[in-house]
Design a protein around this motif. Structure first.
Motif, PDB file in Angstrom:
ATOM      1  N   ASP A  28      -1.075  24.216  34.764  1.00 12.43           N
ATOM      2  CA  ASP A  28       0.013  23.372  34.271  1.00 12.43           C
ATOM      3  C   ASP A  28      -0.140  22.030  34.974  1.00 12.43           C
ATOM      4  OD1 ASP A  28       2.246  22.527  32.935  1.00 12.43           O
ATOM      5  OD2 ASP A  28       3.619  23.975  33.830  1.00 12.43           O
ATOM      6  N   GLN A  29       0.715  21.077  34.597  1.00  6.84           N
ATOM      7  CA  GLN A  29       0.661  19.769  35.232  1.00  6.84           C
ATOM      8  C   GLN A  29       1.980  19.447  35.899  1.00  6.84           C
ATOM      9  OE1 GLN A  29      -1.198  17.805  31.614  1.00  6.84           O
ATOM     10  NE2 GLN A  29      -1.927  16.449  33.240  1.00  6.84           N
ATOM     11  N   ASN A  30       1.905  18.812  37.043  1.00  7.29           N
ATOM     12  CA  ASN A  30       3.084  18.372  37.772  1.00  7.29           C
ATOM     13  C   ASN A  30       3.893  17.408  36.896  1.00  7.29           C
ATOM     14  OD1 ASN A  30       4.556  16.405  39.559  1.00  7.29           O
ATOM     15  ND2 ASN A  30       3.831  17.822  41.107  1.00  7.29           N
ATOM     16  N   GLU A  31       5.182  17.639  36.816  1.00  6.30           N
ATOM     17  CA  GLU A  31       6.025  16.814  35.946  1.00  6.30           C
ATOM     18  C   GLU A  31       6.074  15.363  36.395  1.00  6.30           C
ATOM     19  OE1 GLU A  31       9.912  18.303  35.185  1.00  6.30           O
ATOM     20  OE2 GLU A  31       9.187  20.261  34.578  1.00  6.30           O
ATOM     21  N   VAL A  66      -2.732  18.689  38.557  1.00 15.13           N
ATOM     22  CA  VAL A  66      -2.838  20.099  38.180  1.00 15.13           C
ATOM     23  C   VAL A  66      -1.934  20.980  39.048  1.00 15.13           C
ATOM     24  CG1 VAL A  66      -4.828  20.487  39.705  1.00 15.13           C
ATOM     25  CG2 VAL A  66      -4.494  21.942  37.691  1.00 15.13           C
ATOM     26  N   VAL A  67      -1.338  21.960  38.393  1.00 17.21           N
ATOM     27  CA  VAL A  67      -0.576  23.009  39.069  1.00 17.21           C
ATOM     28  C   VAL A  67      -1.218  24.334  38.681  1.00 17.21           C
ATOM     29  CG1 VAL A  67       1.644  24.192  39.249  1.00 17.21           C
ATOM     30  CG2 VAL A  67       1.572  21.692  39.018  1.00 17.21           C
ATOM     31  N   LEU A  68      -1.650  25.074  39.666  1.00 20.27           N
ATOM     32  CA  LEU A  68      -2.287  26.363  39.404  1.00 20.27           C
ATOM     33  C   LEU A  68      -1.213  27.432  39.239  1.00 20.27           C
ATOM     34  CD1 LEU A  68      -5.189  27.358  39.174  1.00 20.27           C
ATOM     35  CD2 LEU A  68      -5.143  27.852  41.634  1.00 20.27           C
ATOM     36  N   LEU A  69      -1.145  28.037  38.057  1.00 23.83           N
ATOM     37  CA  LEU A  69      -0.129  29.051  37.788  1.00 23.83           C
ATOM     38  C   LEU A  69      -0.536  30.408  38.347  1.00 23.83           C
ATOM     39  CD1 LEU A  69       0.725  28.126  34.092  1.00 23.83           C
ATOM     40  CD2 LEU A  69       1.979  27.494  36.171  1.00 23.83           C
ATOM     41  N   THR A  70      -1.837  30.637  38.415  1.00 25.27           N
ATOM     42  CA  THR A  70      -2.345  31.882  38.991  1.00 25.27           C
ATOM     43  C   THR A  70      -3.734  31.630  39.545  1.00 25.27           C
ATOM     44  OG1 THR A  70      -3.016  34.166  38.538  1.00 25.27           O
ATOM     45  CG2 THR A  70      -3.188  32.613  36.717  1.00 25.27           C
ATOM     46  N   GLU A  71      -4.078  32.273  40.635  1.00 22.85           N
ATOM     47  CA  GLU A  71      -5.429  32.154  41.186  1.00 22.85           C
ATOM     48  C   GLU A  71      -6.393  33.108  40.503  1.00 22.85           C
ATOM     49  OE1 GLU A  71      -5.251  32.735  45.375  1.00 22.85           O
ATOM     50  OE2 GLU A  71      -4.455  30.742  45.760  1.00 22.85           O
TER      51      GLU A  71
END
Ligand code: SF4
Length: 65
Positions: free
Chosen positions: A25-28, A33-38
């Motif tokens: 996802d992306q930081n608002e 980038v925002v990692l939702l799961t490793e």
């Protein structure tokens, strides 16, 4: 497969989110980038590999199988 995403080098292009929205996802605020799961589900592993290859900042790294 294990993923790391480097927010320092990310240039907020969004390719990873388009390719694998269940994993990235992306930081608002700044679009980084925002990692939702490793560890992505089996159904998204190929998309995550594509994201690693197409990321313009080489910010996505995969390890393991
Ligand atoms: S593809 Fe790379 S540069 Fe673009 S948002 Fe994802 S991690 Fe950041």
């Amino acid at each position: 497969m294990k993923i790391t995403a480097d927010t320092e080098s990310c240039v907020s292009s969004g390719q990873c989110v388009l390719l694998a929205p269940g994993t990235f996802d992306q930081n608002e605020d700044d679009g980084t980038v925002v990692l939702l799961t490793e560890e992505p589900g089996a159904g998204e592993e190929e998309a995550v590999r594509q994201a690693e290859l197409t990321c313009p900042a080489a910010a996505i790294r995969l390890s393991g199988a």
